[in-house]
Design a protein around this motif. Structure first.
Motif, mmCIF file in Angstrom:
data_model
loop_
_atom_site.group_PDB
_atom_site.id
_atom_site.type_symbol
_atom_site.label_atom_id
_atom_site.label_comp_id
_atom_site.label_asym_id
_atom_site.label_seq_id
_atom_site.Cartn_x
_atom_site.Cartn_y
_atom_site.Cartn_z
ATOM 1 N N ALA A 1 55.856 31.066 41.777
ATOM 2 C CA ALA A 1 54.960 31.299 42.916
ATOM 3 C C ALA A 1 54.213 32.614 42.735
ATOM 4 O O ALA A 1 53.008 32.700 42.992
ATOM 5 C CB ALA A 1 55.753 31.305 44.223
ATOM 6 N N PHE A 2 54.916 33.639 42.281
ATOM 7 C CA PHE A 2 54.277 34.936 42.027
ATOM 8 C C PHE A 2 53.233 34.803 40.926
ATOM 9 O O PHE A 2 52.111 35.287 41.065
ATOM 10 C CB PHE A 2 55.331 35.977 41.640
ATOM 11 C CG PHE A 2 54.730 37.266 41.156
ATOM 12 C CD1 PHE A 2 54.161 38.155 42.056
ATOM 13 C CD2 PHE A 2 54.728 37.583 39.808
ATOM 14 C CE1 PHE A 2 53.594 39.333 41.613
ATOM 15 C CE2 PHE A 2 54.164 38.767 39.362
ATOM 16 C CZ PHE A 2 53.593 39.647 40.265
ATOM 17 N N MET A 3 53.588 34.129 39.834
ATOM 18 C CA MET A 3 52.674 33.995 38.696
ATOM 19 C C MET A 3 51.406 33.235 39.091
ATOM 20 O O MET A 3 50.324 33.564 38.619
ATOM 21 C CB MET A 3 53.369 33.286 37.537
ATOM 22 C CG MET A 3 54.528 34.031 36.928
ATOM 23 S SD MET A 3 54.063 35.388 35.870
ATOM 24 C CE MET A 3 53.620 34.538 34.380
ATOM 25 N N ARG A 4 51.536 32.241 39.960
ATOM 26 C CA ARG A 4 50.359 31.471 40.397
ATOM 27 C C ARG A 4 49.363 32.336 41.155
ATOM 28 O O ARG A 4 48.178 32.018 41.201
ATOM 29 C CB ARG A 4 50.781 30.286 41.261
ATOM 30 C CG ARG A 4 51.295 29.106 40.468
ATOM 31 C CD ARG A 4 51.406 27.855 41.327
ATOM 32 N NE ARG A 4 52.254 28.031 42.498
ATOM 33 C CZ ARG A 4 53.557 27.832 42.540
ATOM 34 N NH1 ARG A 4 54.202 27.439 41.468
ATOM 35 N NH2 ARG A 4 54.239 28.008 43.647
ATOM 36 N N LYS A 5 49.826 33.428 41.758
ATOM 37 C CA LYS A 5 48.935 34.293 42.531
ATOM 38 C C LYS A 5 48.150 35.268 41.656
ATOM 39 O O LYS A 5 47.225 35.905 42.130
ATOM 40 C CB LYS A 5 49.736 35.058 43.577
ATOM 41 C CG LYS A 5 50.282 34.143 44.655
ATOM 42 C CD LYS A 5 51.059 34.901 45.683
ATOM 43 C CE LYS A 5 51.600 33.925 46.732
ATOM 44 N NZ LYS A 5 52.356 34.607 47.763
ATOM 45 N N LEU A 6 48.522 35.378 40.395
ATOM 46 C CA LEU A 6 47.813 36.260 39.474
ATOM 47 C C LEU A 6 46.579 35.556 38.925
ATOM 48 O O LEU A 6 46.511 34.329 38.902
ATOM 49 C CB LEU A 6 48.723 36.647 38.300
ATOM 50 C CG LEU A 6 50.003 37.408 38.638
ATOM 51 C CD1 LEU A 6 50.838 37.606 37.375
ATOM 52 C CD2 LEU A 6 49.690 38.739 39.295
ATOM 53 N N SER A 7 45.632 36.348 38.446
ATOM 54 C CA SER A 7 44.466 35.757 37.783
ATOM 55 C C SER A 7 44.942 35.078 36.501
ATOM 56 O O SER A 7 45.986 35.449 35.949
ATOM 57 C CB SER A 7 43.442 36.846 37.450
ATOM 58 O OG SER A 7 43.941 37.681 36.415
ATOM 59 N N PRO A 8 44.195 34.095 36.020
ATOM 60 C CA PRO A 8 44.609 33.410 34.784
ATOM 61 C C PRO A 8 44.822 34.376 33.615
ATOM 62 O O PRO A 8 45.786 34.237 32.862
ATOM 63 C CB PRO A 8 43.470 32.432 34.509
ATOM 64 C CG PRO A 8 42.898 32.153 35.858
ATOM 65 C CD PRO A 8 43.019 33.467 36.612
ATOM 66 N N SER A 9 43.953 35.363 33.473
ATOM 67 C CA SER A 9 44.098 36.292 32.349
ATOM 68 C C SER A 9 45.323 37.187 32.531
ATOM 69 O O SER A 9 46.066 37.431 31.574
ATOM 70 C CB SER A 9 42.835 37.123 32.139
ATOM 71 O OG SER A 9 42.473 37.782 33.323
ATOM 72 N N ALA A 10 45.578 37.655 33.747
ATOM 73 C CA ALA A 10 46.770 38.477 33.999
ATOM 74 C C ALA A 10 48.032 37.657 33.783
ATOM 75 O O ALA A 10 49.028 38.152 33.247
ATOM 76 C CB ALA A 10 46.738 39.040 35.418
ATOM 77 N N ARG A 11 47.986 36.397 34.179
ATOM 78 C CA ARG A 11 49.130 35.500 33.988
ATOM 79 C C ARG A 11 49.444 35.335 32.499
ATOM 80 O O ARG A 11 50.601 35.415 32.082
ATOM 81 C CB ARG A 11 48.818 34.142 34.619
ATOM 82 C CG ARG A 11 49.994 33.222 34.742
ATOM 83 C CD ARG A 11 49.652 31.912 35.437
ATOM 84 N NE ARG A 11 48.863 32.094 36.642
ATOM 85 C CZ ARG A 11 47.707 31.473 36.898
ATOM 86 N NH1 ARG A 11 47.209 30.597 36.054
ATOM 87 N NH2 ARG A 11 47.062 31.699 38.017
ATOM 88 N N LYS A 12 48.402 35.136 31.683
ATOM 89 C CA LYS A 12 48.603 34.994 30.239
ATOM 90 C C LYS A 12 49.214 36.258 29.644
ATOM 91 O O LYS A 12 50.141 36.185 28.839
ATOM 92 C CB LYS A 12 47.274 34.690 29.543
ATOM 93 C CG LYS A 12 46.747 33.303 29.779
ATOM 94 C CD LYS A 12 45.394 33.153 29.104
ATOM 95 C CE LYS A 12 44.695 31.900 29.579
ATOM 96 N NZ LYS A 12 43.328 31.808 29.068
ATOM 97 N N VAL A 13 48.678 37.407 30.040
ATOM 98 C CA VAL A 13 49.172 38.679 29.520
ATOM 99 C C VAL A 13 50.637 38.873 29.896
ATOM 100 O O VAL A 13 51.475 39.215 29.051
ATOM 101 C CB VAL A 13 48.308 39.857 30.027
ATOM 102 C CG1 VAL A 13 48.984 41.185 29.761
ATOM 103 C CG2 VAL A 13 46.927 39.818 29.387
#
Length: 86
Positions: A26-38
């Motif tokens: 749930a936390f990861m889904r709230k990040l931008s796609p690029s931040a999530r990848k990083v």
């Protein structure tokens, strides 16, 4: 199964692990796609900032910013969760 574990403790541990994974997703889904990848490459694959930057074609500074912002959001979320418990 470890000798001192009962079916109930095994179930409780599995349930805690499941809930923790759900909160993380749930936390990861709230990040931008690029931040999530990083964050994924850093946390799961334990890649260096330099290697993450190379793989994603972004600067090391951008990687550092994504990690910093993600950690700040996680700290804020934990603080909010703690306040809701009290």
């Amino acid at each position: 199964i470890v000798d001192d574990q009962t079916p109930e403790t095994i179930y409780e541990e599995a349930l805690r692990s499941y809930r923790a994974r759900k909160r993380l997703h749930a936390f990861m889904r709230k990040l931008s796609p690029s931040a999530r990848k990083v964050l994924y490459l850093s946390s799961i694959y334990e890649l260096s900032q330099k290697e993450i930057a190379r793989r994603l074609g972004i600067s090391e500074n951008t990687v550092e910013q994504h990690l910093w912002q993600s950690r700040q959001k996680l700290v804020a979320r934990k603080a909010t969760s703690a306040r809701n418990i009290l």
